[in-house]
Write an enzyme that holds these catalytic residues in place. Structure first.
Site, PDB file in Angstrom:
ATOM      1  N   ASP A 172      41.913  36.253  37.484  1.00  0.00           N
ATOM      2  CA  ASP A 172      40.478  36.579  37.594  1.00  0.00           C
ATOM      3  C   ASP A 172      39.630  35.492  36.937  1.00  0.00           C
ATOM      4  OD1 ASP A 172      41.096  38.994  38.816  1.00  0.00           O
ATOM      5  OD2 ASP A 172      41.108  40.092  36.918  1.00  0.00           O
TER       6      ASP A 172
ATOM      7  N   HIS B 267      36.250  44.891  40.775  1.00  0.00           N
ATOM      8  CA  HIS B 267      37.522  45.129  41.445  1.00  0.00           C
ATOM      9  C   HIS B 267      38.395  45.979  40.552  1.00  0.00           C
ATOM     10  CE1 HIS B 267      38.867  41.546  39.127  1.00  0.00           C
ATOM     11  NE2 HIS B 267      40.102  42.008  39.290  1.00  0.00           N
TER      12      HIS B 267
ATOM     13  N   GLU C 173      44.506  46.936  45.038  1.00  0.00           N
ATOM     14  CA  GLU C 173      43.233  46.601  44.403  1.00  0.00           C
ATOM     15  C   GLU C 173      42.117  46.758  45.428  1.00  0.00           C
ATOM     16  OE1 GLU C 173      42.793  42.996  42.152  1.00  0.00           O
ATOM     17  OE2 GLU C 173      44.532  43.412  40.895  1.00  0.00           O
TER      18      GLU C 173
ATOM     19  N   HIS D  15      42.025  47.397  38.862  1.00  0.00           N
ATOM     20  CA  HIS D  15      43.369  47.133  38.369  1.00  0.00           C
ATOM     21  C   HIS D  15      44.034  48.511  38.333  1.00  0.00           C
ATOM     22  CE1 HIS D  15      42.331  43.151  36.017  1.00  0.00           C
ATOM     23  NE2 HIS D  15      42.325  42.991  37.332  1.00  0.00           N
TER      24      HIS D  15
HETATM   25 ZN   LIG Z   1      41.793  41.376  38.429  1.00  0.00          ZN
END
Ligand SMILES: [Zn+2]
Length: 134
Positions: free
Chosen positions: A93, A80, A26, A82
């Protein structure tokens, strides 16, 4: 509450290049601008170095916050990736959402990256429309 966020085409490309470079881990960063328009993408190292979670390097995050403030911008979003999906925010999250900003998820499914935005407040998730401008 922000219902819509506008990113330039170049911002989207910068984000996708960055998350692609770091996949399968990530990757994360900040979106700065004014009102609902992103003017600058700031990358922050994922200290977790994990394919399923991110923790922003606190030193880099602080530097980015300083940069945003000294340039007269506001923090509008946190993004961010995935790298193996899903498209939406994960329970982690939601639990760890510390800022009242748009949470942008860059997810990859069958080699295609997609960006979606979410507003998270008290565990409630609302989708934010992401618009791309030239
Ligand atoms: Zn996430």
């Amino acid at each position: 509450m922000i219902r819509q966020l506008t990113l330039g085409k170049d911002h989207v490309r910068e984000i996708l290049d960055h998350v692609n470079l770091h996949a399968p881990l990530e990757a994360c960063g900040l979106l700065a601008g004014n009102r609902d328009r992103v003017e600058k993408v700031l990358f922050v190292r994922n200290q977790a170095q994990s394919p399923v979670r991110f923790v922003m390097d606190p030193h880099e995050q602080l530097n980015a916050f300083d940069w945003i403030e000294s340039n007269g911008f506001e923090l509008l979003g946190i993004f961010h990736s995935h790298p193996a999906g899903p498209e939406t925010v994960s329970p982690t999250d939601i639990a760890e959402a510390a800022y009242n900003v748009v949470h942008v998820i860059c997810s990859q499914t069958s080699n295609q990256w997609k960006l979606r935005g979410f507003h998270i407040e008290n565990g409630e998730v609302t989708e934010v429309t992401l618009q791309t401008s030239a």
